[in-house]
Design a protein around this motif. Sequence first.
Motif, mmCIF file in Angstrom:
data_model
loop_
_atom_site.group_PDB
_atom_site.id
_atom_site.type_symbol
_atom_site.label_atom_id
_atom_site.label_comp_id
_atom_site.label_asym_id
_atom_site.label_seq_id
_atom_site.Cartn_x
_atom_site.Cartn_y
_atom_site.Cartn_z
ATOM 1 N N PRO A 109 0.806 -1.223 0.000
ATOM 2 C CA PRO A 109 0.000 0.000 0.000
ATOM 3 C C PRO A 109 0.840 1.274 0.000
ATOM 4 O O PRO A 109 0.354 2.329 -0.388
ATOM 5 C CB PRO A 109 -0.810 -0.098 1.304
ATOM 6 N N VAL A 145 3.556 1.851 -1.814
ATOM 7 C CA VAL A 145 4.251 2.146 -3.069
ATOM 8 C C VAL A 145 3.312 2.257 -4.272
ATOM 9 O O VAL A 145 3.779 2.431 -5.384
ATOM 10 C CB VAL A 145 5.345 1.094 -3.377
ATOM 11 N N VAL A 146 1.994 2.150 -4.041
ATOM 12 C CA VAL A 146 1.047 2.297 -5.152
ATOM 13 C C VAL A 146 0.396 3.673 -5.035
ATOM 14 O O VAL A 146 -0.056 4.038 -3.958
ATOM 15 C CB VAL A 146 -0.024 1.188 -5.091
ATOM 16 N N PRO A 147 0.360 4.458 -6.133
ATOM 17 C CA PRO A 147 -0.308 5.762 -6.070
ATOM 18 C C PRO A 147 -1.755 5.617 -5.591
ATOM 19 O O PRO A 147 -2.429 4.644 -5.937
ATOM 20 C CB PRO A 147 -0.253 6.261 -7.514
ATOM 21 N N SER A 148 -2.206 6.590 -4.801
ATOM 22 C CA SER A 148 -3.491 6.433 -4.116
ATOM 23 C C SER A 148 -4.643 6.211 -5.084
ATOM 24 O O SER A 148 -5.568 5.455 -4.788
ATOM 25 C CB SER A 148 -3.761 7.654 -3.254
ATOM 26 N N VAL A 149 -4.601 6.855 -6.243
ATOM 27 C CA VAL A 149 -5.751 6.708 -7.145
ATOM 28 C C VAL A 149 -5.809 5.285 -7.707
ATOM 29 O O VAL A 149 -6.889 4.729 -7.921
ATOM 30 C CB VAL A 149 -5.722 7.780 -8.261
ATOM 31 N N ILE A 150 -4.630 4.657 -7.875
ATOM 32 C CA ILE A 150 -4.597 3.261 -8.337
ATOM 33 C C ILE A 150 -5.107 2.345 -7.225
ATOM 34 O O ILE A 150 -5.899 1.428 -7.472
ATOM 35 C CB ILE A 150 -3.162 2.865 -8.739
ATOM 36 N N THR A 151 -4.650 2.603 -5.989
ATOM 37 C CA THR A 151 -5.151 1.828 -4.847
ATOM 38 C C THR A 151 -6.661 1.941 -4.773
ATOM 39 O O THR A 151 -7.368 0.940 -4.614
ATOM 40 C CB THR A 151 -4.533 2.365 -3.548
ATOM 41 N N LEU A 155 -8.801 2.652 -7.117
ATOM 42 C CA LEU A 155 -9.436 1.960 -8.241
ATOM 43 C C LEU A 155 -9.443 0.446 -8.014
ATOM 44 O O LEU A 155 -10.482 -0.207 -8.160
ATOM 45 C CB LEU A 155 -8.681 2.293 -9.532
ATOM 46 N N ALA A 156 -8.283 -0.102 -7.615
ATOM 47 C CA ALA A 156 -8.187 -1.551 -7.403
ATOM 48 C C ALA A 156 -9.136 -1.983 -6.292
ATOM 49 O O ALA A 156 -9.855 -2.986 -6.424
ATOM 50 C CB ALA A 156 -6.755 -1.933 -7.063
ATOM 51 N N MET A 157 -9.181 -1.214 -5.204
ATOM 52 C CA MET A 157 -10.045 -1.591 -4.088
ATOM 53 C C MET A 157 -11.514 -1.435 -4.453
ATOM 54 O O MET A 157 -12.371 -2.163 -3.956
ATOM 55 C CB MET A 157 -9.704 -0.744 -2.869
ATOM 56 N N TYR A 158 -11.785 -0.482 -5.337
ATOM 57 C CA TYR A 158 -13.156 -0.300 -5.811
ATOM 58 C C TYR A 158 -13.612 -1.537 -6.591
ATOM 59 O O TYR A 158 -14.711 -2.038 -6.406
ATOM 60 C CB TYR A 158 -13.203 0.954 -6.676
ATOM 61 N N ILE A 192 -9.101 9.543 -0.660
ATOM 62 C CA ILE A 192 -9.227 8.990 -2.012
ATOM 63 C C ILE A 192 -9.971 7.656 -2.021
ATOM 64 O O ILE A 192 -10.943 7.477 -2.761
ATOM 65 C CB ILE A 192 -7.830 8.813 -2.644
#
Lengths: 250, 379
Positions: free
Chosen positions: A97, A99-105, A107-110, A195
């Motif tokens: 968590p 090292v992944v940009p927040s918007v990617i995190t 999106l993936a969690m969504y 985010i």
Amino acid sequence: MRFGFAAIVLVLLAAPLLAVLPISVTSGTVLSLHLPGVSLRWYGEFFESSRWMLAACNSFIIGCSTSVLATALGFMAAWGMWRAAPSRLLSGVLNLPLVVPSVITGLAMYFAAAAAGLTGGYTGIVLAHTVLAIPYVVLTLLAALRRFDAGLLRAAASLGADWRVSLRRVVVPSLGPAVAAAMLFAFAISFDELIVALFLAGPGQYTLPRQMLAGISDILTPTICAAAVVVSLVSVLAMGLASALLRKAG
Amino acid sequence: MLLTLPAVGLVVVALLLPLIYLLCTAVRDPELRATLPRTAAMLRAWDGQGLPDEAVFAALVEEAREAAEGQRIGGLAQRLNFERTGMRGLLLRAAESEVAAPYAMGLPALDRNWADPAVWHVLRRASVGVTPLYLLRAVDLDMTAEGDVAVMAERPFLPLLSRTLWIAGMVTLLCLVIGFPVAMSIAAMPPMWARVALGCVLVPFWISIIVRTTAWFVLLQREGPVNSVLMALGLVDHPLQIMFTRFAVYLAMVHVLLPFAVLPMLSVMRRIDRRFARAAASLGAPAWRRFVRVTLPLAWPGVRAGGLIVFMLASGFYITPALMGGGGDQMLGAFIAEYATASLNWGMAAALGLMLMAGVAAVTLAGLGLARLALGRAA
């Protein structure tokens, strides 16, 4: 004057937050530093607004649940990693968590929440915030465990203490402050997070950061400054207390 | 080791697997196969010459009618319309029409686009289950009706990616250039002052990013405090338009991210033995050479860590630019969020996310390589 530049930068770092403070106690309606008078009316607005209070309620429920869950899971993980040196893969996964940009995190969690049917509820956000908080909890507890003398456990056992007694008399006194600090860190991370909450929350499910975003997109009143001060105070209290606990323990 | 399982398991299930799923979503194309399974199978068998035969027309109309009755047709209509504008209406009208056999005559009579082979090629490509469409669109390319790659007339995303990486890179550079002397000073301060200075870094660090952005949002308003201070000092004679400019974006982002740069640098600098710099000075090295050959290489692990954290965080930013910037200052994240949660085009959201990750990785590697080269040359 060798520290002149640093002093200017540090003042500028604090200035915006300090400037919001006087605006929040204005008796006027304009967001300006020329105060017509001092009053707490905007704090009254904040604490009487059902929207802000609902958001605060959501934030506290999610923050406290995240705090308990992340610390429980993080404590187990840190204990396991302390007992046996962790593989790089393992710590890599736990630190993912970070090292992944927040918007990617987000999106993936969504996607994950949609697949599990967890969008728009507390469970999804709590689990997501727990994932975000786990690296910090593990880092804090692992540092505390490294200073913890495992010989104490053996000594307690050799003196006839069963695990409950050693937990109460050995583990809690030496690790308690670090665990409390980890809980506060996890709470603060969840409390401040926007985010992932934006991706996972349902339409009416506002947390304080989300309500703050909605507030500045709306008509600006000094209420937003009062809210900023209150939310900042909670974060600073949690993080400051956690740091103080760690300094005392270390 | 077993004790680590719950935490690791949660991270794997809630983040690692979804990240892998995100990669797949960028090329998955499930709608046609899920909504019109028989039609999809027949289209895959079709040789692509001219128009398909009556059986395919019939399957399409029958299955589209069933899907429309079950209200399952929206996703497919949106997917097809994304590839070719007008397909939504075409499909929905066919599903709601009273067309009877022979459908190969009836459908083109309903809408002559059904006699256009290009429409059927779009359907045939959508029946495969995997599509390069989203990835192509993410890099501003398109597919022609024949399935060839073409350049889009509008190019929205590549400039957006380069802008995102540029803003993130500039913010990283500014944070490092401003943060480095600050961290050096704090490391050299007497302990009591160092504690006060560290507090000045930590307290903003502890406060939520959205709260700090809100503070700037309030302060930089046209009639806001910053403008009134500037006017009171006589520096400007009319309020400046600071909001909705690139400057406001940089100001807020650097302010928000500066502690993330200072803290790792400080933790490394505190461990540097200051006798090295003094030794270099006693050997006659001028200040700039002491900095390049002694201080910077020793502080490098902290600079690298701070730079990486700031760049990673900055490249995922989109709320702060959306609030503080104008139309020309928006970042890729805003579009990812928009596609994911508002227009529900998950393929496009995933493809843009993938592109952002690839861009961040490429710039990070290039930046680290350049820095190593520069440091190696200086040493």
